[in-house]
Design a protein around this motif. Structure first.
Motif, PDB file in Angstrom:
ATOM      1  N   ARG A 153      -5.880  13.843  11.773  1.00 12.45           N
ATOM      2  CA  ARG A 153      -5.183  12.629  11.665  1.00 12.45           C
ATOM      3  C   ARG A 153      -5.901  11.725  10.505  1.00 12.45           C
ATOM      4  NH1 ARG A 153      -5.403   7.874  11.555  1.00 12.45           N
ATOM      5  NH2 ARG A 153      -7.674   7.869  12.571  1.00 12.45           N
ATOM      6  N   ARG A 154      -5.208  11.382   9.684  1.00  8.29           N
ATOM      7  CA  ARG A 154      -5.809  10.126   8.541  1.00  8.29           C
ATOM      8  C   ARG A 154      -4.717   9.312   8.465  1.00  8.29           C
ATOM      9  NH1 ARG A 154     -10.361  10.956   6.074  1.00  8.29           N
ATOM     10  NH2 ARG A 154     -10.172   8.856   6.120  1.00  8.29           N
ATOM     11  N   SER A 155      -5.060   8.136   7.981  1.00  7.96           N
ATOM     12  CA  SER A 155      -4.054   6.952   7.654  1.00  7.96           C
ATOM     13  C   SER A 155      -3.172   7.469   6.362  1.00  7.96           C
ATOM     14  CB  SER A 155      -4.413   5.634   7.411  1.00  7.96           C
ATOM     15  OG  SER A 155      -4.910   5.069   8.824  1.00  7.96           O
TER      16      SER A 155
ATOM     17  N   ARG B 227      -0.432   6.552   3.508  1.00  4.53           N
ATOM     18  CA  ARG B 227       0.284   5.587   3.102  1.00  4.53           C
ATOM     19  C   ARG B 227       1.367   5.746   2.111  1.00  4.53           C
ATOM     20  NH1 ARG B 227      -5.074   4.206   3.956  1.00  4.53           N
ATOM     21  NH2 ARG B 227      -5.430   2.463   5.391  1.00  4.53           N
TER      22      ARG B 227
ATOM     23  N   ARG C 292       2.369  -9.578   4.621  1.00  6.01           N
ATOM     24  CA  ARG C 292       0.816  -9.980   4.256  1.00  6.01           C
ATOM     25  C   ARG C 292       0.550  -9.986   2.936  1.00  6.01           C
ATOM     26  NH1 ARG C 292      -2.758  -6.107   7.745  1.00  6.01           N
ATOM     27  NH2 ARG C 292      -4.182  -6.791   6.208  1.00  6.01           N
TER      28      ARG C 292
ATOM     29  N   GLY D  59      -2.483  -5.109   2.279  1.00  6.16           N
ATOM     30  CA  GLY D  59      -2.407  -4.147   3.189  1.00  6.16           C
ATOM     31  C   GLY D  59      -1.237  -3.645   3.686  1.00  6.16           C
TER      32      GLY D  59
ATOM     33  N   PHE E  48       2.906  -0.852   1.189  1.00  5.32           N
ATOM     34  CA  PHE E  48       3.465   0.361   1.081  1.00  5.32           C
ATOM     35  C   PHE E  48       4.442   0.537   2.144  1.00  5.32           C
ATOM     36  CE2 PHE E  48       1.344   1.756   4.910  1.00  5.32           C
ATOM     37  CZ  PHE E  48       0.212   0.880   5.116  1.00  5.32           C
TER      38      PHE E  48
ATOM     39  N   TRP F 159      -1.240   2.256  10.514  1.00 12.62           N
ATOM     40  CA  TRP F 159      -1.336   1.030  11.154  1.00 12.62           C
ATOM     41  C   TRP F 159      -1.194  -0.099  10.236  1.00 12.62           C
ATOM     42  CZ3 TRP F 159      -3.475   0.491  16.803  1.00 12.62           C
ATOM     43  CH2 TRP F 159      -3.661  -0.812  17.061  1.00 12.62           C
TER      44      TRP F 159
ATOM     45  N   GLN G 103      -1.696  -4.086  10.517  1.00 13.58           N
ATOM     46  CA  GLN G 103      -1.770  -5.126  11.317  1.00 13.58           C
ATOM     47  C   GLN G 103      -0.867  -6.239  11.008  1.00 13.58           C
ATOM     48  OE1 GLN G 103      -3.811  -4.894  14.013  1.00 13.58           O
ATOM     49  NE2 GLN G 103      -3.812  -6.977  14.610  1.00 13.58           N
TER      50      GLN G 103
ATOM     51  N   TYR H 297     -11.462  14.764   9.265  1.00 11.64           N
ATOM     52  CA  TYR H 297     -12.999  14.218   9.447  1.00 11.64           C
ATOM     53  C   TYR H 297     -14.011  15.121   9.214  1.00 11.64           C
ATOM     54  CZ  TYR H 297     -11.804   9.331  10.442  1.00 11.64           C
ATOM     55  OH  TYR H 297     -11.119   8.049  10.229  1.00 11.64           O
TER      56      TYR H 297
HETATM   57  C1  LIG Z   1      -6.337  -2.329  14.097  1.00 12.79           C
HETATM   58  C2  LIG Z   1      -5.973  -1.567  12.865  1.00 12.79           C
HETATM   59  C3  LIG Z   1      -5.648  -2.186  11.762  1.00 12.79           C
HETATM   60  C4  LIG Z   1      -5.494  -1.915  10.637  1.00 12.79           C
HETATM   61  N1  LIG Z   1      -4.593  -2.322   9.843  1.00 12.79           N
HETATM   62  C5  LIG Z   1      -4.535  -1.786   8.578  1.00 12.79           C
HETATM   63  C6  LIG Z   1      -3.617  -2.486   7.565  1.00 12.79           C
HETATM   64  O1  LIG Z   1      -3.208  -3.468   7.993  1.00 12.79           O
HETATM   65  N2  LIG Z   1      -3.157  -2.211   6.464  1.00 12.79           N
HETATM   66  C7  LIG Z   1      -3.582  -0.407   6.176  1.00 12.79           C
HETATM   67  O2  LIG Z   1      -3.358  -0.020   5.009  1.00 12.79           O
HETATM   68  N3  LIG Z   1      -4.430   0.063   7.036  1.00 12.79           N
HETATM   69  C8  LIG Z   1      -4.699  -0.566   8.118  1.00 12.79           C
HETATM   70  N4  LIG Z   1      -5.457   0.395   9.198  1.00 12.79           N
HETATM   71  C9  LIG Z   1      -5.906   1.669   8.765  1.00 12.79           C
HETATM   72  C10 LIG Z   1      -7.344   1.948   8.864  1.00 12.79           C
HETATM   73  O3  LIG Z   1      -7.719   1.206   7.527  1.00 12.79           O
HETATM   74  C11 LIG Z   1      -7.817   3.190   8.800  1.00 12.79           C
HETATM   75  O4  LIG Z   1      -7.526   3.687  10.246  1.00 12.79           O
HETATM   76  C12 LIG Z   1      -9.242   3.189   8.813  1.00 12.79           C
HETATM   77  O5  LIG Z   1      -9.460   2.972   7.438  1.00 12.79           O
HETATM   78  C13 LIG Z   1      -9.852   4.799   8.914  1.00 12.79           C
HETATM   79  O6  LIG Z   1      -9.122   5.665   8.263  1.00 12.79           O
HETATM   80  P1  LIG Z   1      -8.181   6.863   8.738  1.00 12.79           P
HETATM   81  O7  LIG Z   1      -6.968   6.119   9.761  1.00 12.79           O
HETATM   82  O8  LIG Z   1      -7.606   7.580   7.824  1.00 12.79           O
HETATM   83  O9  LIG Z   1      -9.119   7.586   9.911  1.00 12.79           O
HETATM   84  C14 LIG Z   1      -5.654  -0.168  10.448  1.00 12.79           C
HETATM   85  C15 LIG Z   1      -6.111   0.505  11.490  1.00 12.79           C
HETATM   86  C16 LIG Z   1      -6.434  -0.128  12.850  1.00 12.79           C
HETATM   87  C17 LIG Z   1      -6.963   0.574  13.818  1.00 12.79           C
END
Ligand SMILES: Cc1cc2nc3c(=O)[nH]c(=O)nc-3n(C[C@H](O)[C@H](O)[C@H](O)COP(=O)(O)O)c2cc1C
Length: 175
Positions: free
Chosen positions: A11-13, A15, A64, A67, A70, A114, A116, A160
């Motif tokens: 799992r990776r973020s 966008r 916002r 961030g 997307f 996610w 925020q 990871y």
């Molecule tokens: C509490 C929280 C807030 C976050 N807010 C944002 C956000 O506003 N925009 C965004 O693009 N990613 C956001 N993220 C994603 C993080 O940037 C991402 O989870 C982190 O860089 C680790 O990368 P991964 O999810 O690929 O493992 C958020 C993640 C968390 C847990």
């Protein structure tokens, strides 16, 4: 079948998403998963708003300055809210549900991210939460935690690397 460990590792973020709708079956499965999230004292103070209206997604993307751009191009998003009146730990309850949504999405080969909302500003005088609340007609009694974007992945993110984990953060018995 992917193990839970593999799911977490992969799992990776995400966008960037394909321009392709997510099947209703998958959305329903993700939402049922969210409703099975653990919550303090079983208060279940969360509420989930599924958004697939392009105009709303576009407007949400401006919640916002940075961030959240997307969100405009995601096919789908779930806004996670919760009631501070129902739970003094609404933030934790809602965060757990948001993560369950992300893990359920990964299990269905969907990408998620996610975004925020809580504790962030839309303008100098309006919070991101107030902006999203008025845009989506969310009752005043609810706090908006975040927006979880969802869709078919359109970017490659590496899983990871176990060699590079922060093992220095792990402690045993005492710090
Ligand atoms: C509490 C929280 C807030 C976050 N807010 C944002 C956000 O506003 N925009 C965004 O693009 N990613 C956001 N993220 C994603 C993080 O940037 C991402 O989870 C982190 O860089 C680790 O990368 P991964 O999810 O690929 O493992 C958020 C993640 C968390 C847990």
């Amino acid at each position: 079948m992917t193990s839970f460990y593999e799911l977490v590792k992969n799992r990776r973020s995400i966008r960037k998403y394909e321009d392709r709708a997510v099947e209703q079956e998958k959305i329903d499965s993700i939402l049922r998963s969210a409703l099975m999230s653990p919550a303090s004292k079983r208060t279940n103070g969360w509420e989930f708003i599924v958004v697939d209206d392009r105009e709303l997604l576009q407007k949400m993307s401006t919640c916002r300055e940075l961030g959240s751009k997307f969100v405009a191009d995601a096919p789908l998003a779930i806004v996670v809210c919760a009631s501070p009146e129902k739970s003094d730990v609404w933030f934790e309850d809602a965060s757990i549900a948001a993560l369950i949504i992300q893990l359920a999405a990964q299990d269905l080969d969907l990408g998620s991210c996610w975004v925020q909302v809580y504790n962030r500003m839309h303008t100098e005088t309006e919070t991101s939460g107030e902006y999203i609340r008025s845009l989506l007609n969310i009752p005043e009694s609810l706090e908006v935690l975040n927006i979880v974007t969802l869709g078919y992945k359109n970017e490659d993110r590496k899983p990871y690397d176990e060699e590079k984990l922060s093992y220095d953060k792990l402690h045993r018995n005492t710090f």
